[in-house]
Every structure is written in structure tokens, then in C-alpha cells.
Design a protein around this motif. Structure first.
Motif, PDB file in Angstrom:
ATOM      1  N   LEU A  89       0.826  -1.212   0.000  1.00 29.07           N
ATOM      2  CA  LEU A  89       0.000   0.000   0.000  1.00 29.07           C
ATOM      3  C   LEU A  89       0.857   1.257   0.000  1.00 29.07           C
ATOM      4  O   LEU A  89       0.330   2.363   0.083  1.00 29.07           O
ATOM      5  N   GLY A  90       2.160   1.090  -0.097  1.00 34.70           N
ATOM      6  CA  GLY A  90       3.068   2.229  -0.050  1.00 34.70           C
ATOM      7  C   GLY A  90       2.779   3.282  -1.102  1.00 34.70           C
ATOM      8  O   GLY A  90       2.944   4.469  -0.864  1.00 34.70           O
ATOM      9  N   ARG A  91       2.312   2.857  -2.256  1.00 29.37           N
ATOM     10  CA  ARG A  91       2.023   3.800  -3.340  1.00 29.37           C
ATOM     11  C   ARG A  91       0.904   4.770  -2.979  1.00 29.37           C
ATOM     12  O   ARG A  91       0.878   5.894  -3.444  1.00 29.37           O
ATOM     13  N   ILE A  92      -0.039   4.307  -2.156  1.00 30.96           N
ATOM     14  CA  ILE A  92      -1.166   5.181  -1.822  1.00 30.96           C
ATOM     15  C   ILE A  92      -1.010   5.828  -0.449  1.00 30.96           C
ATOM     16  O   ILE A  92      -1.844   6.611  -0.032  1.00 30.96           O
ATOM     17  N   GLY A  93       0.065   5.472   0.245  1.00 34.43           N
ATOM     18  CA  GLY A  93       0.395   6.154   1.488  1.00 34.43           C
ATOM     19  C   GLY A  93      -0.508   5.875   2.666  1.00 34.43           C
ATOM     20  O   GLY A  93      -0.794   6.776   3.444  1.00 34.43           O
ATOM     21  N   CYS A  94      -0.974   4.651   2.802  1.00 32.79           N
ATOM     22  CA  CYS A  94      -1.770   4.323   3.978  1.00 32.79           C
ATOM     23  C   CYS A  94      -1.328   2.984   4.555  1.00 32.79           C
ATOM     24  O   CYS A  94      -0.665   2.189   3.888  1.00 32.79           O
ATOM     25  N   VAL A  95      -1.697   2.756   5.792  1.00 32.35           N
ATOM     26  CA  VAL A  95      -1.340   1.522   6.490  1.00 32.35           C
ATOM     27  C   VAL A  95      -2.337   0.421   6.177  1.00 32.35           C
ATOM     28  O   VAL A  95      -1.994  -0.746   6.109  1.00 32.35           O
ATOM     29  N   LEU A 152      -3.744  -4.663   4.697  1.00 33.62           N
ATOM     30  CA  LEU A 152      -2.753  -3.973   5.518  1.00 33.62           C
ATOM     31  C   LEU A 152      -1.446  -3.953   4.750  1.00 33.62           C
ATOM     32  O   LEU A 152      -1.108  -4.926   4.056  1.00 33.62           O
ATOM     33  N   ASP A 153      -0.718  -2.868   4.877  1.00 36.34           N
ATOM     34  CA  ASP A 153       0.555  -2.760   4.177  1.00 36.34           C
ATOM     35  C   ASP A 153       1.530  -3.791   4.720  1.00 36.34           C
ATOM     36  O   ASP A 153       1.707  -3.912   5.928  1.00 36.34           O
ATOM     37  N   ARG A 154       2.150  -4.514   3.827  1.00 35.86           N
ATOM     38  CA  ARG A 154       3.047  -5.602   4.236  1.00 35.86           C
ATOM     39  C   ARG A 154       4.318  -5.114   4.912  1.00 35.86           C
ATOM     40  O   ARG A 154       4.986  -5.884   5.588  1.00 35.86           O
ATOM     41  N   THR A 155       4.652  -3.852   4.763  1.00 37.77           N
ATOM     42  CA  THR A 155       5.879  -3.346   5.377  1.00 37.77           C
ATOM     43  C   THR A 155       5.666  -2.821   6.796  1.00 37.77           C
ATOM     44  O   THR A 155       6.619  -2.407   7.444  1.00 37.77           O
ATOM     45  N   CYS A 156       4.442  -2.847   7.269  1.00 36.14           N
ATOM     46  CA  CYS A 156       4.143  -2.320   8.603  1.00 36.14           C
ATOM     47  C   CYS A 156       4.737  -3.190   9.694  1.00 36.14           C
ATOM     48  O   CYS A 156       4.799  -4.409   9.566  1.00 36.14           O
ATOM     49  N   GLN A 159       4.518  -4.408  13.847  1.00 40.70           N
ATOM     50  CA  GLN A 159       3.404  -4.953  14.618  1.00 40.70           C
ATOM     51  C   GLN A 159       2.476  -3.864  15.166  1.00 40.70           C
ATOM     52  O   GLN A 159       1.260  -4.000  15.128  1.00 40.70           O
ATOM     53  N   ARG A 160       3.045  -2.777  15.667  1.00 34.43           N
ATOM     54  CA  ARG A 160       2.199  -1.686  16.184  1.00 34.43           C
ATOM     55  C   ARG A 160       1.345  -1.089  15.075  1.00 34.43           C
ATOM     56  O   ARG A 160       0.160  -0.817  15.257  1.00 34.43           O
ATOM     57  N   GLU A 161       1.954  -0.860  13.913  1.00 38.21           N
ATOM     58  CA  GLU A 161       1.212  -0.283  12.790  1.00 38.21           C
ATOM     59  C   GLU A 161       0.110  -1.224  12.318  1.00 38.21           C
ATOM     60  O   GLU A 161      -0.987  -0.776  11.966  1.00 38.21           O
ATOM     61  N   ARG A 162       0.378  -2.510  12.315  1.00 38.06           N
ATOM     62  CA  ARG A 162      -0.659  -3.487  11.931  1.00 38.06           C
ATOM     63  C   ARG A 162      -1.807  -3.485  12.924  1.00 38.06           C
ATOM     64  O   ARG A 162      -2.973  -3.540  12.540  1.00 38.06           O
ATOM     65  N   ARG A 163      -1.477  -3.410  14.208  1.00 39.51           N
ATOM     66  CA  ARG A 163      -2.504  -3.381  15.252  1.00 39.51           C
ATOM     67  C   ARG A 163      -3.382  -2.141  15.099  1.00 39.51           C
ATOM     68  O   ARG A 163      -4.606  -2.227  15.151  1.00 39.51           O
ATOM     69  N   VAL A 164      -2.743  -1.010  14.874  1.00 41.03           N
ATOM     70  CA  VAL A 164      -3.479   0.234  14.673  1.00 41.03           C
ATOM     71  C   VAL A 164      -4.290   0.176  13.380  1.00 41.03           C
ATOM     72  O   VAL A 164      -5.476   0.518  13.353  1.00 41.03           O
ATOM     73  N   GLY A 165      -3.657  -0.250  12.302  1.00 47.04           N
ATOM     74  CA  GLY A 165      -4.337  -0.300  11.008  1.00 47.04           C
ATOM     75  C   GLY A 165      -5.551  -1.212  11.019  1.00 47.04           C
ATOM     76  O   GLY A 165      -6.616  -0.855  10.503  1.00 47.04           O
ATOM     77  N   LEU A 166      -5.400  -2.388  11.616  1.00 49.57           N
ATOM     78  CA  LEU A 166      -6.527  -3.317  11.665  1.00 49.57           C
ATOM     79  C   LEU A 166      -7.656  -2.749  12.518  1.00 49.57           C
ATOM     80  O   LEU A 166      -8.828  -2.809  12.121  1.00 49.57           O
TER      81      LEU A 166
END
Length: 142
Positions: free
Chosen positions: A24-30, A40-44, A46-53
Motif C-alpha cells: 500500500l506504499g504507493r497510496i500512502g496508507c497503512v 494492511l501494508d506488508r511493510t508495517c 506490529q504496532r502499525e498493523r494493530r493500529v491499522g486493523l
């Protein structure tokens, strides 16, 4: 007090939703909610995944975004607040602030397993009762 676990919540309340890890890096969101589930962006981390989900689950539960741009902005702010409230209870926030000398930085966010923007959102929108609780806890440690 246990932390909100968006993965457990997903399984318990939305078992039909599939989570995919994509670029999702191209669109700039988690993360984002699509017709096929949550991405969810694969480069996130664990904290970013928790927040994003958690954020995307809040979108799922509030329904499609309004078409009107102004209303959509208000909806997004409400989702951000709901995400912060789910991920950071006031009972978790007070000790994290105390342990980190009341700093609002990435170390404090990491202690709470959230991102810094989520921590800032939670702090900026405390209720008067939550603010008083935190102040009381801080004062009791001095």
C-alpha cells in the motif's frame, strides 16, 4: 487490564472478513477496507498493523464513508478517536505516561503498542474525567 486485540475481535465479530498483506506504499496508507476484506501494508511493523486493523474494523462497523467530502472528514476523525479509545484505555495511559516521564513520544507510544499519532489523538481528545484521572495518578507518584 487486558489490551484490545484487534485480531481476536476480528475473529469473534467479523470472521467473514479476510485480511491480506499487500503493498500500500504507493497510496500512502497503512490499511484499507475493500469489498474483499481488509488490506494492511506488508511493510508495517506490529504496532502499525494493530493500529491499522483496529482502524479498518472501526470503518467496517460504521459503514461506508459518506460521499460528501466534509462529512467524510468528520467521519474519519470519529474513526481515529474510536481507534485510539479502543487501543488505549485511560487505565493504561496513566502508567505509561508516568513511566515515560510524561513524554509524548514514540517510546510512550511503543509502551502502549500504538503509533505516535494514535497516542496524540487519544491525549488531545481526553474527556475531562479522563484528564482528571490521569492528573490524579501523576500527582500520587510525586
Amino acid at each position: 487490564m487486558t489490551r484490545f486485540n484487534p485480531w481476536h475481535y476480528l475473529r469473534a465479530h467479523h470472521p467473514h472478513l479476510k485480511v491480506d498483506f499487500v503493498d500500500l506504499g504507493r497510496i500512502g496508507c497503512v490499511g484499507r477496507w475493500t469489498h474483499s476484506g481488509i488490506q494492511l501494508d506488508r511493510t508495517c511493523n506490529q504496532r502499525e498493523r494493530r493500529v491499522g486493523l483496529t482502524h479498518e474494523l472501526c470503518h467496517v462497523e460504521s459503514g461506508p464513508m459518506p460521499l460528501d467530502a466534509r462529512t467524510a472528514i468528520f467521519e474519519e476523525r470519529a474513526i481515529e478517536l474510536r481507534t485510539a479509545q479502543l487501543l488505549i484505555t485511560v487505565e493504561q495511559l496513566a502508567p505509561a505516561l508516568i513511566e515515560n516521564d510524561q513524554r509524548i513520544d514514540d517510546n510512550t507510544a511503543e509502551a502502549l503498542w500504538v503509533t505516535l499519532p494514535v497516542l496524540k489523538t487519544r491525549l488531545e481528545r481526553l474527556t475531562p474525567e479522563e484528564h482528571a484521572y490521569i492528573q490524579q495518578r501523576i500527582a500520587s507518584t510525586n
